[in-house]
Every structure is written in C-alpha cells, then in structure tokens.
Design a protein around this motif. Sequence first.
Motif, short mmCIF file in Angstrom:
data_model
loop_
_atom_site.label_atom_id
_atom_site.label_comp_id
_atom_site.label_asym_id
_atom_site.label_seq_id
_atom_site.Cartn_x
_atom_site.Cartn_y
_atom_site.Cartn_z
N MET A 152 -19.69 -28.02 -9.19
CA MET A 152 -19.19 -27.47 -10.44
C MET A 152 -18.38 -28.53 -11.17
O MET A 152 -17.47 -29.14 -10.59
N ALA A 153 -18.70 -28.73 -12.44
CA ALA A 153 -18.00 -29.74 -13.22
C ALA A 153 -16.65 -29.22 -13.68
O ALA A 153 -16.47 -28.02 -13.93
N LEU A 154 -15.69 -30.14 -13.80
CA LEU A 154 -14.35 -29.81 -14.27
C LEU A 154 -14.10 -30.54 -15.58
O LEU A 154 -14.73 -31.55 -15.89
N THR A 155 -13.17 -30.02 -16.34
CA THR A 155 -12.77 -30.71 -17.55
C THR A 155 -11.85 -31.87 -17.20
O THR A 155 -11.29 -31.94 -16.10
N GLU A 156 -11.69 -32.78 -18.14
CA GLU A 156 -10.81 -33.93 -17.90
C GLU A 156 -9.38 -33.49 -17.67
O GLU A 156 -8.68 -34.05 -16.82
N GLU A 157 -8.93 -32.47 -18.38
CA GLU A 157 -7.55 -31.99 -18.21
C GLU A 157 -7.34 -31.39 -16.82
O GLU A 157 -6.30 -31.61 -16.19
N GLN A 158 -8.32 -30.63 -16.33
CA GLN A 158 -8.22 -30.06 -14.98
C GLN A 158 -8.17 -31.16 -13.92
O GLN A 158 -7.41 -31.07 -12.95
N ASP A 159 -8.96 -32.19 -14.10
CA ASP A 159 -8.96 -33.31 -13.16
C ASP A 159 -7.62 -34.04 -13.19
O ASP A 159 -7.10 -34.45 -12.13
N ILE A 160 -7.03 -34.20 -14.36
CA ILE A 160 -5.73 -34.87 -14.48
C ILE A 160 -4.65 -34.06 -13.77
O ILE A 160 -3.80 -34.62 -13.06
N ILE A 161 -4.66 -32.75 -13.94
CA ILE A 161 -3.66 -31.89 -13.29
C ILE A 161 -3.81 -31.96 -11.77
O ILE A 161 -2.82 -32.09 -11.04
N ALA A 162 -5.05 -31.85 -11.30
CA ALA A 162 -5.28 -31.93 -9.85
C ALA A 162 -4.84 -33.27 -9.28
O ALA A 162 -4.22 -33.35 -8.21
N ASP A 163 -5.14 -34.34 -9.99
CA ASP A 163 -4.75 -35.68 -9.55
C ASP A 163 -3.23 -35.81 -9.51
O ASP A 163 -2.67 -36.41 -8.59
N ALA A 164 -2.55 -35.24 -10.50
CA ALA A 164 -1.09 -35.30 -10.53
C ALA A 164 -0.47 -34.55 -9.36
O ALA A 164 0.48 -35.02 -8.72
N VAL A 165 -1.01 -33.37 -9.05
CA VAL A 165 -0.49 -32.58 -7.93
C VAL A 165 -0.67 -33.33 -6.61
O VAL A 165 0.25 -33.40 -5.78
N LEU A 166 -1.85 -33.91 -6.41
CA LEU A 166 -2.11 -34.65 -5.18
C LEU A 166 -1.22 -35.88 -5.06
O LEU A 166 -0.74 -36.21 -3.97
N ASN A 167 -0.98 -36.56 -6.17
CA ASN A 167 -0.09 -37.73 -6.14
C ASN A 167 1.33 -37.34 -5.77
O ASN A 167 1.99 -38.04 -4.99
N VAL A 168 1.81 -36.24 -6.31
CA VAL A 168 3.17 -35.78 -5.98
C VAL A 168 3.26 -35.41 -4.51
O VAL A 168 4.22 -35.80 -3.81
#
Length: 370
Positions: free
Chosen positions: A1-17
């Motif tokens: 399932m494809a995600l939007t760029e904003e959803q990917d940015i949020i997920a990446d931010a959570v994982l980085n934190v």
Amino acid sequence: MALTEEQDIIADAVLNVLTTVVSFIFLGLYILGFFRMKAKATDPTSKLYLRYVMSCSLIFIISYTIRYLFKTCTHDAWTFNKSDKFNAIDDVIGDVFFVIGHGVFYLIMILRLFFVFRGSKYALSRTVILALALCWSMIVLVDAAYFIVLRNVSEATQQIALHFLILVILDIMLGTMLIVIFTRKLLRMGLDSTENARTMSSNNHEQQHVQHDDDDSDIGDDHVHAGGSGGRTSVIQLTQTQRILVSAAGRFVVLCGMTILFINVQFLCQALYILSSGPKYGTFTIVLAVWYMVVLIIEYYTIYLSFPTTTNQYEVVCGLLDGCVTGMVRAQMLSKLQRQRAEQNGELRHFCCCCVLQRDHFADQDGVDV
C-alpha cells in the motif's frame, strides 16, 4: 500500500525519535559498563581490553547516537525548508556516522577474537589477521560507496542494490570467519587440556609398570569407566576447563553470529525491495524501517551483553538460545575427544605391549646369566 509523502515523513520522524531515545539509554549503559570494567581492570590484559574493546564500543554507540540525534534535530528544519540541498547534506552526515558505527561493530568482534588468544600459542597468525583486516576494509569501503555516494544518485538503483548485496556477502563472510576461528581454537584448547592430562597419566602408568611387573591394566582418568573383559567402554565427560571453553564458544556464537544474521537478513530484504522497484513511500518501507530499528537495538544489546560485567544478565536473557548453541559446541568437542581417545588408546596399547616384551626379554637374559 502506497503512502503519501507527509505520512512517510511523520513515520520517519517517530522512528528517529525512538531510536535516539534508545541510543541515549544504551550510551548510559555503555559508559556505566566502561567504568565498572575500569574499576576491575588490574592486570595488563584487562587494561588492554578496556583500552581497545571497550573504547571501540563507546565509539560505536556514540556514532549512532549522534547520527539519530542529528536526524531528529534536523527533521523539522528540513520539513520547513524542503530544500533538496539541505536534505542531501542531512543524508551524507547521517550516512558518515552509519559507516563509522557499522565498521566499528565488526572491529569490536575482531578485537575480541584477537585479545582472547593474545600471548598464547593459540594467538592469531599474521595470515589470519591480514585476512580479517582485508575483509573488514572491504566492508568499510562498500559501506562508504553505498551510503555516501550511490545512495544520493537516484538513477543508480541497480548499482545501489548490487552494492547492498555485496555488503551482505562480505558481512556474512567476516562473521563466519570469526565464528569458525573462535570455536576451532577453543576446541583445540579443550583437546590440548585433555592431552596434557593424559601425558601426566601416561607417565604415572609407566612408573606403575616399573613398580608392579604384573600390573598390565589400561590407563584411565576420572572420566573413563572400564567395561568388562571382552572390551572397554569409555564414558567421556567434559572437565571444568572444557565446560568453560564450550560456554565461551557458545556465547561468542550467540552474540556475534545471531546479530550478524539479523542485520544482514534486513539488509538483504532492503536490497530485494530496491530491485523490485517498489513505491518510494509504501507500507513495506515503514516495515523495513521498523525492522532496522529493532535490529539496531539488538546490535546495541548484544555488544552490551558481551561486556565481562554482564555475564549474569546474559544468562537470563539468552539462556535458552545459549543452551541450544552450547549443546552443539559440546557435541562437537565430545566427538573430537572420542576420536582423540581412540587414537591415544591405540598408541597406548602398542606402547604397553612393547614395555611387556622388553621386560620379558631382559628377564630371559637375567635367567641365562644366572
């Protein structure tokens, strides 16, 4: 399932934190372990271990902590600016610290292997050291080529995947070399300890032949039980020294081998995903990112469990897996001991027969002289 760029940015931010928080926790544990080891380091070997292995462990955790702290702190700035140049700089800095951390991880494994046998007859030969150094250097170079150069070239998808696969192969090669060398040397130490004990027993047995002419019993030790007159049955048990060696081999295999396996399975899946031309923002990319975070935590923890001050914690956490691996190593040592016992028994019988014949020969000569 494809995600939007904003959803990917949020997920990446959570994982980085989350990764940053975990990195800081393990940084504290590493520093605490360093000072505990420093307080107990009295002999030269412990001081060398502290200077190199523990120092490299601190470099390892610090590099990853800086990497994810930087990515977390710059995430909002990139989101606000949305500059491709800023994003490229962010990736390069993060990748440099990854190359350092990944390279130091394997350097720690090599140093542990080196210091275990340093100063003994089982010390690593120059050829082995050069082979390990060459393999490690190739891993660092491939890391640099992929994470610093090719990753930032969007048209080089096939080349990126190829470099990723080469990295996986080199990682597995180095990990296999480390495990094979370590276990073989410990098994050799176990066999030599039995051979030394048998040499002492053989000397005592020879003295018994001189004192008791009629005594032709076979040599034995505390772990061998003689059978009936029709044959001899031996029940081999490991000595305390051999059990310690088997335990050390099992611990190294668990902490080194399993970690390398987890890391490279994730790398392999990521390379295959790149080759499959999957969507840039998709559910599987999030799965791979979460998977890598879990692998990184395992990597942190296994290095921490390798510290000499965490033996009890290792037994609690890895007891079941260690039991399985140690059982395989123990079976291998018992097999080698059985073969060694059979060979030595054959030589001993030949030696005893020669002693008996020589004794009878001199007895006959004494009878003639009388």
